[in-house]
Motif scaffolding. Structure first.
Motif, PDB file in Angstrom:
ATOM      1  N   LEU A   1      -6.465   8.014  -8.687  1.00  0.00           N
ATOM      2  CA  LEU A   1      -7.061   9.275  -9.122  1.00  0.00           C
ATOM      3  C   LEU A   1      -8.125   9.730  -8.117  1.00  0.00           C
ATOM      4  N   LEU A   2      -8.985   8.796  -7.726  1.00  0.00           N
ATOM      5  CA  LEU A   2     -10.050   9.110  -6.770  1.00  0.00           C
ATOM      6  C   LEU A   2      -9.456   9.482  -5.406  1.00  0.00           C
ATOM      7  N   SER A   3      -8.387   8.792  -5.013  1.00  0.00           N
ATOM      8  CA  SER A   3      -7.729   9.099  -3.740  1.00  0.00           C
ATOM      9  C   SER A   3      -7.165  10.510  -3.749  1.00  0.00           C
ATOM     10  N   ALA A   4      -6.579  10.917  -4.853  1.00  0.00           N
ATOM     11  CA  ALA A   4      -5.998  12.265  -4.944  1.00  0.00           C
ATOM     12  C   ALA A   4      -7.096  13.323  -4.879  1.00  0.00           C
ATOM     13  N   VAL A   5      -8.242  13.067  -5.518  1.00  0.00           N
ATOM     14  CA  VAL A   5      -9.369  13.999  -5.436  1.00  0.00           C
ATOM     15  C   VAL A   5      -9.828  14.128  -3.988  1.00  0.00           C
ATOM     16  N   GLN A   6      -9.970  12.990  -3.319  1.00  0.00           N
ATOM     17  CA  GLN A   6     -10.426  13.018  -1.923  1.00  0.00           C
ATOM     18  C   GLN A   6      -9.425  13.733  -1.028  1.00  0.00           C
TER      19      GLN A   6
ATOM     20  N   GLY B   1       2.046  16.866  -4.535  1.00  0.00           N
ATOM     21  CA  GLY B   1       3.322  16.273  -4.893  1.00  0.00           C
ATOM     22  C   GLY B   1       3.515  14.903  -4.273  1.00  0.00           C
ATOM     23  N   ILE B   2       2.882  14.695  -3.091  1.00  0.00           N
ATOM     24  CA  ILE B   2       2.930  13.363  -2.467  1.00  0.00           C
ATOM     25  C   ILE B   2       2.266  12.345  -3.385  1.00  0.00           C
ATOM     26  N   ALA B   3       1.093  12.741  -3.909  1.00  0.00           N
ATOM     27  CA  ALA B   3       0.390  11.835  -4.820  1.00  0.00           C
ATOM     28  C   ALA B   3       1.210  11.577  -6.071  1.00  0.00           C
ATOM     29  N   GLN B   4       1.901  12.600  -6.520  1.00  0.00           N
ATOM     30  CA  GLN B   4       2.698  12.432  -7.740  1.00  0.00           C
ATOM     31  C   GLN B   4       3.892  11.522  -7.490  1.00  0.00           C
ATOM     32  N   ARG B   5       4.542  11.707  -6.346  1.00  0.00           N
ATOM     33  CA  ARG B   5       5.718  10.875  -6.056  1.00  0.00           C
ATOM     34  C   ARG B   5       5.328   9.439  -5.752  1.00  0.00           C
ATOM     35  N   GLU B   6       4.270   9.258  -4.964  1.00  0.00           N
ATOM     36  CA  GLU B   6       3.929   7.923  -4.488  1.00  0.00           C
ATOM     37  C   GLU B   6       3.074   7.126  -5.469  1.00  0.00           C
ATOM     38  N   ALA B   7       2.203   7.803  -6.180  1.00  0.00           N
ATOM     39  CA  ALA B   7       1.264   7.073  -7.041  1.00  0.00           C
ATOM     40  C   ALA B   7       1.386   7.460  -8.507  1.00  0.00           C
ATOM     41  N   GLY B   8       2.184   8.480  -8.791  1.00  0.00           N
ATOM     42  CA  GLY B   8       2.320   8.906 -10.179  1.00  0.00           C
ATOM     43  C   GLY B   8       1.173   9.761 -10.667  1.00  0.00           C
ATOM     44  N   THR B   9       0.358  10.290  -9.725  1.00  0.00           N
ATOM     45  CA  THR B   9      -0.779  11.125 -10.110  1.00  0.00           C
ATOM     46  C   THR B   9      -0.283  12.531 -10.427  1.00  0.00           C
TER      47      THR B   9
ATOM     48  N   MET C   1       0.851  -1.202   0.000  1.00  0.00           N
ATOM     49  CA  MET C   1       0.000   0.000   0.000  1.00  0.00           C
ATOM     50  C   MET C   1       0.879   1.242   0.000  1.00  0.00           C
ATOM     51  N   ASN C   2       0.682   2.111  -0.954  1.00  0.00           N
ATOM     52  CA  ASN C   2       1.529   3.280  -1.035  1.00  0.00           C
ATOM     53  C   ASN C   2       1.108   4.345  -0.026  1.00  0.00           C
ATOM     54  N   LEU C   3       1.975   5.396   0.068  1.00  0.00           N
ATOM     55  CA  LEU C   3       1.729   6.435   1.068  1.00  0.00           C
ATOM     56  C   LEU C   3       0.415   7.155   0.829  1.00  0.00           C
ATOM     57  N   LEU C   4       0.099   7.405  -0.434  1.00  0.00           N
ATOM     58  CA  LEU C   4      -1.144   8.104  -0.739  1.00  0.00           C
ATOM     59  C   LEU C   4      -2.350   7.348  -0.209  1.00  0.00           C
ATOM     60  N   ARG C   5      -2.354   6.042  -0.410  1.00  0.00           N
ATOM     61  CA  ARG C   5      -3.516   5.271   0.052  1.00  0.00           C
ATOM     62  C   ARG C   5      -3.546   5.183   1.572  1.00  0.00           C
ATOM     63  N   ARG C   6      -2.355   5.185   2.217  1.00  0.00           N
ATOM     64  CA  ARG C   6      -2.345   5.184   3.689  1.00  0.00           C
ATOM     65  C   ARG C   6      -2.910   6.508   4.198  1.00  0.00           C
ATOM     66  N   LEU C   7      -2.523   7.611   3.557  1.00  0.00           N
ATOM     67  CA  LEU C   7      -3.065   8.910   3.950  1.00  0.00           C
ATOM     68  C   LEU C   7      -4.574   8.929   3.742  1.00  0.00           C
ATOM     69  N   PHE C   8      -4.986   8.385   2.623  1.00  0.00           N
ATOM     70  CA  PHE C   8      -6.395   8.359   2.277  1.00  0.00           C
ATOM     71  C   PHE C   8      -7.175   7.543   3.305  1.00  0.00           C
ATOM     72  N   ARG C   9      -6.627   6.368   3.675  1.00  0.00           N
ATOM     73  CA  ARG C   9      -7.329   5.517   4.637  1.00  0.00           C
ATOM     74  C   ARG C   9      -7.422   6.209   5.990  1.00  0.00           C
ATOM     75  N   LYS C  10      -6.327   6.884   6.386  1.00  0.00           N
ATOM     76  CA  LYS C  10      -6.308   7.571   7.669  1.00  0.00           C
ATOM     77  C   LYS C  10      -7.350   8.672   7.718  1.00  0.00           C
ATOM     78  N   ARG C  11      -7.559   9.336   6.572  1.00  0.00           N
ATOM     79  CA  ARG C  11      -8.494  10.440   6.538  1.00  0.00           C
ATOM     80  C   ARG C  11      -9.930   9.961   6.369  1.00  0.00           C
TER      81      ARG C  11
END
Length: 199
Positions: A99-104, A67-75, A1-11
């Motif tokens: 994509l949906l995680s970055a929007v959220q 930039g976190i999303a870009q580095r971790e997920a390529g968004t 699980m990448n950092l973006l999804r961990r941030l997303f889950r936490k939020r």
């Protein structure tokens, strides 16, 4: 699980209104298998600018956050203006969940900074495969942040829309998405600055 999804889950706050946005993750499967439309790999958040130092700070912080999303997920992302005085966060990623995680993530940042009212809509274009004439249909699912509902928007040339098809696909997606019930709230969004890039 990448950092973006961990941030997303936490939020994530299950059952909250804003989490109704996430219904699109599972609804996407129905859109692909039943309605034969696929995500274009782009999404956008439309927001109303505000003249305040706090809002300017938010705008200055957004590139670092995204930039976190870009580095971790390529968004990939960029911020653009349209002809109607609103601004857009434009996101690109072939992975729809990212994509949906970055929007959220971006929308949550507006809310946490006290700018919930500045959020207008999130936009998710889907496109069908070309028919025998080489024509495809663009279906834009619009998420109204204040009402926490979705509605379809099928733009046609000369600022026209295909209302009949919008009503048909909305009726078929009511089990999968919180579809806006009041048709007067199905606002057309003209001049979406990245739609032409999805062709």
């Amino acid at each position: 699980m990448n950092l973006l999804r961990r941030l997303f889950r936490k939020r994530a706050r299950p059952q909250s209104q804003q989490d109704r946005l996430l219904a699109l993750a599972s609804a996407r499967l129905t859109l692909e298998t039943v309605h034969r439309v696929r995500p274009t790999g782009s999404a956008g958040i439309c927001f109303r600018p505000q003249s305040s130092s706090a809002f300017e700070t938010l705008l200055a912080d957004l590139p670092g956050l995204l930039g976190i999303a870009q580095r971790e997920a390529g968004t990939r992302f960029r911020i653009a203006a349209d002809d109607y005085g609103t601004r857009w966060i434009i996101l690109k990623d072939d992975d729809f969940e990212d994509l949906l995680s970055a929007v959220q993530l971006a929308a949550d940042t507006f809310r946490e900074r006290g700018f919930r009212e500045q959020l207008l809509a999130a936009v998710f274009p889907f496109r069908s495969e070309p028919d025998f004439q080489g024509k495809s249909t663009l279906v834009v699912w619009i998420y109204h942040f204040r009402r926490a509902t979705f509605y379809p928007f099928i733009p046609r040339p000369n600022q026209k829309r295909d209302t009949a098809q919008e009503l048909a696909i909305a009726a078929k997606m009511e089990k999968d998405l919180p579809v806006e019930k009041t048709l007067e709230n199905w606002y057309p969004l003209w001049g979406i600055p990245f739609l032409e890039e999805t062709t």
